[in-house]
Design an enzyme around this catalytic site. Structure first.
Site, PDB file in Angstrom:
ATOM      1  CE  LYS A  28      31.530   8.471   3.465  1.00 49.61           C
ATOM      2  NZ  LYS A  28      30.339   9.268   3.383  1.00 49.61           N
ATOM      3  CB  THR A  29      28.490  10.090   8.587  1.00 50.56           C
ATOM      4  OG1 THR A  29      28.494   9.512   7.284  1.00 50.56           O
ATOM      5  CG2 THR A  29      27.276  10.979   8.721  1.00 50.56           C
ATOM      6  CG  ASP A 214      29.770  12.677   2.761  1.00 48.64           C
ATOM      7  OD1 ASP A 214      30.894  12.152   2.809  1.00 48.64           O
ATOM      8  OD2 ASP A 214      28.722  12.073   3.049  1.00 48.64           O
ATOM      9  CD  GLU A 215      30.174   9.278  -0.406  1.00 52.21           C
ATOM     10  OE1 GLU A 215      31.282   8.989  -0.893  1.00 52.21           O
ATOM     11  OE2 GLU A 215      29.485   8.464   0.242  1.00 52.21           O
ATOM     12  CD  GLN A 245      33.977   3.646  -0.394  1.00 49.18           C
ATOM     13  OE1 GLN A 245      32.806   3.315  -0.418  1.00 49.18           O
ATOM     14  NE2 GLN A 245      34.570   4.100   0.708  1.00 49.18           N
ATOM     15  NE  ARG A 603      29.923  -0.895   0.288  1.00 49.11           N
ATOM     16  CZ  ARG A 603      30.375   0.186   0.894  1.00 49.11           C
ATOM     17  NH1 ARG A 603      29.590   0.896   1.644  1.00 49.11           N
ATOM     18  NH2 ARG A 603      31.638   0.574   0.768  1.00 49.11           N
TER      19      ARG A 603
END
Length: 671
Positions: A28-29, A214-215, A245, A603
């Site tokens: 996504k970044t 973002d997020e 998330q 993770r």
């Protein structure tokens, strides 16, 4: 690396509102960075008209570094990349006149807020810690929901809420008098301002012509509304998020904001990033099957870009000490067999209290480790107190520092006195410190209060003068003696031992200051003002250094692990009552706990180990433990439960031992 079709679609869609549903490890970044570059290089946007907002300083810093590598310095000039709170602070700074704030307003952190509310509510809450925390949470919730004190007093129900609303109003009045803001104000105030003032709103909509968030699943009500006010009718924005998330409901985050977006913007373009570049196929399959147990508005299934990988291992221990031993032994063996580094391993846990035993086991085995989220030296209250005094010595107009120290130790300058000094300072547009010297202070305060304020500030001026012109170190010693700070620590600490430790920290700070004032071979001697500036920055640098690469096993809570990735992960304490946590089970919030387990699983890049205990000590007694329901929800074909494996025969053990020794010899010979 080329963008995949979904990433490409997310980058090039710019004609309207866009929601990018980005699964864990789906890049996504990269999408955000490429989209900013696309807007500047292909769509004619100036960088100064683009803003990208995220939740942590670390994420904002990483984004800035990556965009600098993609766009040249010239093209990136004026681009805003910041946290929500920094953007809010920027709006407040530029609009302080409209808001009726003096330009040098102070920012209160949670300790400042707690100290003020403790004093303001002495009669009602009697310094009861639990009640104070409930009040702080209630005020924060109201601010996050854009509820001002007047409305809170109208809608409050029940005795406790009515009292909280009254105390909220009292707190707001004192903060206004102090020309101070708290953390939640940084979002609430700009949001309320933009929604109520058309001229200011249009000015900011013209400044920020394209917004990226973002997020997005972590936004609360006020952040959602702030985005809405900034994008206006034009609705040129991209938000990136993952409802699976969303693990911050306790902080006011509302994953349903993703759903609300579709209702508020019917022409919303939805792009799903489902290709995962982080984890093995087996880890992803487990994560997908686990999270499918939660209800979804938008369905998505992560697809692995890597091979299927190793089975997931479940290690059973007798108790928490045995659990820590098993983890460390497994880690040592695994590291040796795989030629790995310590930093390739992460130990993730549900609560900070679990860390201590693992820390001890790692220390005993001389394994370097780092705990994320520990207390920074500069965030300790005794260090903040002394730093507050030093800040006022070198800059008496530092209102925030003055507010921290004026009644520490107590000298009769409580909230009522400070509110009156604050009003005088506001009226005259001077600092609180200067207001204590103003002739009108004698009218503003009763004789005793005015005398206290004048004596204290005069003493600080004389001390500051001695520190700058005479023996600086002697003046600082005199300062600590003059305020009887050691006595204050013994009066306010839970035990004499704690007071002693806190005084040791003050001595440590004094030692640093001495070194900096005297200088050495590497550094020239500094003035007190330079020392104070350097130390104020040091806390930030200390936090930045946490991100530096060093070869240490990483230990952190599942919440703190979000956004990170590690080749090998130990997810410890996979038991009912721990993960999922008992308090969440009691509140019927098992879905958020499942999302937390999902974050932990995703993770891991290559291998994942779960651990659980048969018994665990809690509140002084040994309790029997049950495996977490989340372990039972995972695809059992992909799990190896060590406790259920057949014990090897003596012959097999001997054979394994021989082959291990042969392998070690071969490796040593290579060196």
């Amino acid at each position: 690396m080329k963008l995949n079709p979904a990433q490409q679609q997310a980058v090039t869609y710019v004609s309207g509102p866009c929601l990018v549903l980005a699964g864990a490890g789906s890049g996504k970044t990269r999408v955000i960075i490429n989209k900013i570059a696309y807007l500047v290089q292909q769509c004619g946007y100036k960088a100064r008209h683009i803003a990208a907002v995220t939740f942590t300083n670390k994420a904002a810093r990483e984004m800035k570094e990556r965009i600098a590598g993609t766009l040249g310095k010239g093209e990136a000039r004026g681009l805003r990349i910041s946290t929500f709170h920094t953007l809010g602070l920027d709006i407040i700074r530029r609009e302080h006149k409209v808001l009726g704030l003096k330009p040098g307003f102070s920012l209160f952190d949670d300790q400042d807020t707690l100290a003020l509310l403790k004093e303001l509510t002495e009669d009602e809450l009697l310094e009861d810690k639990d009640q104070l925390q409930q009040l702080i949470k209630q005020i924060s919730d109201w601010k996050n929901d854009l509820v001002l004190p007047e409305r809170a007093q109208r809608i409050a129900q029940g005795e406790k809420e009515v009292l909280h609303a009254e105390l909220y109003a009292r707190y707001r009045d004192h903060m206004t008098a102090y020309n101070a803001l708290d953390f939640d104000d940084l979002i609430m105030i700009p949001t309320v301002l933009l929604s109520s003032n058309q001229a200011v709103r249009e000015k900011w909509q013209d400044r920020i012509r394209y917004l990226l968030v973002d997020e997005y699943q972590d936004t609360n009500t006020s952040q959602y509304q702030l985005v809405k006010q900034l994008v206006g009718e034009r609705a040129r924005f991209t938000v990136v998020g993952d409802d699976d998330q969303s693990i911050y409901s306790w902080r006011g985050a509302k994953p349903q904001n993703l759903v609300l977006l579709g209702k508020d913007y019917p022409n919303l373009e939805l792009v799903k990033l489902e290709e995962n570049y982080r984890s093995s196929g087996r880890i992803l399959k487990a994560a997908n099957i686990l999270i499918a147990n939660n209800p979804h508005v938008y369905d998505k299934t992560l697809r692995a870009n890597l091979n299927y990988g190793e089975p997931l291992t479940v290690v059973t221990a007798n108790n928490e000490e045995h659990e820590a031993e098993r983890v460390v032994a497994t880690l040592v063996r695994h590291k040796f067999m795989n030629h790995a580094k310590h930093k390739d391993y992460a130990i993730l846990y549900r609560g900070n209290h679990q860390a201590r035993i693992f820390e001890k086991a790692l220390m005993t085995n001389r394994i370097p480790y780092k705990i994320s989220g520990g207390t920074s030296f500069f965030s300790r209250s005794e260090i903040k107190d002394i730093m507050g005094y030093l800040r006022v010595l070198v800059n008496p107009d530092d209102d925030n520092a003055f507010l921290r120290i004026c009644n520490v130790p107590k000298r009769g300058m409580g909230p009522a006195t400070l509110e009156k000094i604050g009003r005088l300072a506001n009226r005259k547009q001077i600092s609180l410190f200067a207001a204590c010297f103003d002739p009108e202070i004698e009218q503003a305060l009763p004789p005793q209060g005015a005398e206290t304020a004048m004596v204290f500030t005069r003493w600080l001026v004389e001390l500051g003068d001695r520190a700058q012109r005479g023996d600086t170190l002697e003046a600082l010693k005199e300062m600590i003696r003059g305020i009887n700070y050691e006595d204050h620590l013994y009066d306010t600490s839970p035990s004499p031992k704690a007071a002693e430790m806190r005084m040791k920290n003050v001595s440590e700070l004094y030692r640093w200051i001495t070194d900096m004032l005297e200088g050495d071979d590497l550094e020239e001697a500094m003035t007190l003002a330079q020392v104070v500036t350097r130390l104020t920055l040091r806390d930030m640098m200390e936090r930045n250094n946490e991100d530096e690469e060093s070869d240490q096993v990483q230990m952190m809570t599942l919440h703190a692990s979000k956004g990170l990735e590690f080749p090998y992960v130990f997810l410890v304490g996979a038991e009912e009552g721990l993960l999922p946590h008992q308090s969440s089970l009691d509140e019927g919030n098992v879905e958020e706990e499942r999302r937390l387990a999902y974050v932990g699983i995703t993770r891991a890049q290559r291998e994942l180990f779960f651990t659980l205990c048969k018994e665990r000590r809690q509140y002084g007694e040994q309790l029997k433990c049950e495996p977490s329901r989340f372990l039972l929800e995972l695809p059992q074909d992909d799990l190896v439960w060590e406790a259920r494996q057949k014990k090897p025969s003596a012959e097999q053990r001997q054979q394994t031992g021989k082959s291990n020794i042969a392998m070690m010899r071969a490796m040593l010979n290579k060196k």
